[in-house]
Design a protein around this motif. Structure first.
Motif, PDB file in Angstrom:
ATOM      1  N   ASP A 193     -10.222  -1.505 -19.806  1.00 39.64           N
ATOM      2  CA  ASP A 193      -9.292  -2.198 -19.149  1.00 39.64           C
ATOM      3  C   ASP A 193      -8.317  -0.975 -18.645  1.00 39.64           C
ATOM      4  O   ASP A 193      -8.068  -0.010 -19.321  1.00 39.64           O
ATOM      5  CB  ASP A 193      -8.749  -2.983 -20.397  1.00 39.64           C
ATOM      6  N   ILE A 194      -8.451  -1.195 -17.302  1.00 33.55           N
ATOM      7  CA  ILE A 194      -7.568   0.199 -16.344  1.00 33.55           C
ATOM      8  C   ILE A 194      -5.924  -0.510 -16.442  1.00 33.55           C
ATOM      9  O   ILE A 194      -5.848  -1.747 -15.369  1.00 33.55           O
ATOM     10  CB  ILE A 194      -8.130   0.471 -15.299  1.00 33.55           C
ATOM     11  N   HIS A 195      -5.041   0.328 -17.232  1.00 31.01           N
ATOM     12  CA  HIS A 195      -3.345  -0.404 -16.448  1.00 31.01           C
ATOM     13  C   HIS A 195      -3.034   0.664 -16.044  1.00 31.01           C
ATOM     14  O   HIS A 195      -3.554   1.881 -15.352  1.00 31.01           O
ATOM     15  CB  HIS A 195      -3.074  -0.534 -17.743  1.00 31.01           C
ATOM     16  N   GLU A 196      -1.782   0.210 -14.845  1.00 30.66           N
ATOM     17  CA  GLU A 196      -1.358   0.596 -13.922  1.00 30.66           C
ATOM     18  C   GLU A 196      -0.752   1.542 -15.214  1.00 30.66           C
ATOM     19  O   GLU A 196       0.899   1.385 -15.733  1.00 30.66           O
ATOM     20  CB  GLU A 196      -0.034   0.919 -12.908  1.00 30.66           C
ATOM     21  N   PHE A 197       0.093   3.753 -14.717  1.00 33.64           N
ATOM     22  CA  PHE A 197       0.869   4.144 -15.301  1.00 33.64           C
ATOM     23  C   PHE A 197       2.258   4.168 -14.241  1.00 33.64           C
ATOM     24  O   PHE A 197       2.002   4.224 -13.272  1.00 33.64           O
ATOM     25  CB  PHE A 197      -0.028   5.463 -15.826  1.00 33.64           C
ATOM     26  N   GLU A 198       3.176   4.159 -14.981  1.00 31.41           N
ATOM     27  CA  GLU A 198       4.114   3.493 -14.870  1.00 31.41           C
ATOM     28  C   GLU A 198       5.019   4.823 -15.743  1.00 31.41           C
ATOM     29  O   GLU A 198       5.203   5.477 -16.230  1.00 31.41           O
ATOM     30  CB  GLU A 198       4.982   2.036 -15.431  1.00 31.41           C
ATOM     31  N   PHE A 199       5.632   5.332 -14.181  1.00 38.88           N
ATOM     32  CA  PHE A 199       7.682   6.718 -14.978  1.00 38.88           C
ATOM     33  C   PHE A 199       8.309   6.244 -14.967  1.00 38.88           C
ATOM     34  O   PHE A 199       8.952   5.403 -14.704  1.00 38.88           O
ATOM     35  CB  PHE A 199       7.040   7.254 -13.312  1.00 38.88           C
ATOM     36  N   PRO A 200       9.008   6.791 -16.634  1.00 42.82           N
ATOM     37  CA  PRO A 200      10.186   6.126 -17.019  1.00 42.82           C
ATOM     38  C   PRO A 200      11.432   6.746 -16.472  1.00 42.82           C
ATOM     39  O   PRO A 200      12.246   7.039 -16.973  1.00 42.82           O
ATOM     40  CB  PRO A 200       9.399   6.924 -18.248  1.00 42.82           C
ATOM     41  N   THR A 201      11.364   6.663 -14.551  1.00 49.30           N
ATOM     42  CA  THR A 201      12.610   7.265 -14.383  1.00 49.30           C
ATOM     43  C   THR A 201      13.724   6.525 -14.726  1.00 49.30           C
ATOM     44  O   THR A 201      15.175   7.185 -15.085  1.00 49.30           O
ATOM     45  CB  THR A 201      12.633   6.769 -12.640  1.00 49.30           C
TER      46      THR A 201
END
Length: 446
Positions: free
Chosen positions: A151-159
């Protein structure tokens, strides 16, 4: 000092949140084949050349000896869709979409792999993938070996989260920089307010840490549920493989070397020959005999390779009353007797010829047959029912085949009109010979 503590708390929270968006579901050492993604953290704005690779997991012992097909599939709303596939009889992988692929199959387990790459990463790249390997084990049995789901999820930046959390502290720092000695009394009040703000932040920190603990507990429970689901899916796939193997055993043509006349629907389908279109099962040849006023062609289906045939086909022909075409260079299957029919073709400008595996190339073409009369035509026999086929009639009645309808058909050859020399010998199908005509009585099963 107080501001440093605030900044430290914020940094801890940001670092903790950044590890939430990882790729999950990478194959564990419990499966012989593993599916991996590179890079491990995928984001559509920063990642380039995203790669999926399916290969052997060296940490797992397996009885697989030879791989002949690898597929990578992606889950969709309607099931599993093909991303890429490599078969041992194809030069390069087949792919779906804008991607590149490389692979090696038809080799030992350690060298087999299938790899796909995307130059740009977008929304379509994220989802659930699986790798499926079709191979023989050390006992020459067909086996379907899946990897675990990836399962490939998108890595999100916590800016945005960082900016929102630090805004109040940032405003306080700007206010402190603008104070002067004349504002010290007011500043002392502000310091008290900062202390209260820090206390509030500590309270919020405790609440956030408590929520994180709950999230990790839920995540652990979710992982356990996913593991249980993966075990069920693996069990279902194993059951499916068993069913496919049983189905294959029910839809096989008997062993031996032989040929069948081809009906209009094409050569019979044999599921055991998984690559029948690549000259492993039935090949199409022609009986080419020249008659007046034009040539006559009859297509036949010839079993040209017995390698895969020996792997799967262990049943002999059932007892019955019928005939099939004989392969010139091979003996008839067990229980069959051989025979022939020779055509006397036109004497002037219409000499006959036939060049293939079932007829000799002479002035009078000679077709050879394998016939058996070891049972009653009325007693049903078992043959594959997945597609229509033709048999030659023997003994006056069409052989009954379980699960199939049958109709009578005639294949007619016009031969020499004067001093006709048509001849027959051995055991051959039912034919009618009214004058200079040879009519074969056929049975069409559908």
């Amino acid at each position: 000092m107080i501001l440093r503590q605030v900044a430290l708390i914020i940094a801890v929270l940001v670092i903790h949140s950044s590890f939430v968006f990882l790729v999950t579901g990478v194959s564990t050492p419990e499966t012989p084949f593993q599916l991996k993604v590179t890079p491990a953290l995928v984001n559509r704005y920063t990642a380039k050349n995203m790669t999926l690779r399916c290969d052997h997991n060296p940490g797992v012992q397996t009885e697989i000896s030879q791989v002949f097909r690898i597929r990578i599939l992606k889950k969709s709303t309607s099931g599993w869709s093909l991303v890429a596939e490599q078969r041992d009889n194809e030069n390069s992988p087949r792919v779906t979409g804008n991607l590149t692929a490389s692979a090696t199959v038809n080799s030992g387990v350690s060298g087999a792999f299938l790899q796909v790459s995307w130059l740009d990463v977008g929304e379509d790249n994220f989802g659930v993938y699986i790798c499926e390997v079709l191979a023989f084990d050390i006992s020459n049995r067909l086996a379907s070996v899946p990897s675990l789901e990836l399962d490939i999820h998108e890595f999100e930046f916590p800016t945005e989260y960082f900016e929102s959390l630090s805004k109040e502290t940032h405003d306080t720092v700007i206010a402190l920089k603008k104070t002067t000695d004349s504002e010290i009394p007011s500043l002392k009040k502000d310091i008290i307010g900062v202390h209260e703000l820090v206390d509030t932040i500590h309270q919020n920190q405790s609440s956030i840490l408590s929520q994180i603990d709950k999230f990790e507990t839920n995540q652990s429970s979710l992982k356990s549920s996913v593991k249980e689901l993966e075990t069920r899916v693996s069990s279902m796939q194993s059951s499916l493989t068993i069913c496919e193997t049983k189905l294959s055993s029910l839809t096989q043509w008997p062993e031996g070397f032989y040929a069948l006349l081809q009906p209009k629907t094409g050569c019979p389908v044999d599921l055991a020959f998984f690559r029948w279109h690549s000259q492993v099962s039935y090949n199409t040849h022609r009986i080419s005999i020249k008659f007046r006023p034009s040539q006559y062609f009859q297509l036949i289906c010839v079993l040209t390779s017995n390698l895969i045939h020996r792997q799967f086909h262990t049943d002999s022909w059932p007892n019955g009353s019928f005939c099939i075409n004989k392969i010139l260079s091979k003996p008839c299957p067990d229980g069959f007797s051989s025979g022939y029919v020779t055509f006397d073709t036109e004497d002037t400008d219409y000499s006959g010829y036939a060049i293939n595996n079932v007829a000799t190339s002479v002035s009078g073409p000679n077709l050879q047959f394998c016939c058996q009369k070891t049972g009653s035509a009325e007693s049903p026999i078992e043959l594959p029912t997945s597609s229509p086929f033709l048999l030659y009639r023997l003994g006056g009645d069409c052989q009954t085949v379980q699960g199939m309808n049958v109709t009578s058909q005639v294949l007619q050859f016009n031969t020499e009109d004067y001093s006709n020399g048509d001849s027959v010998g051995g055991t051959y199908p039912d034919i009618d010979r009214p004058g200079s005509v040879i009519k074969f009585n056929l049975c069409y099963y559908y």
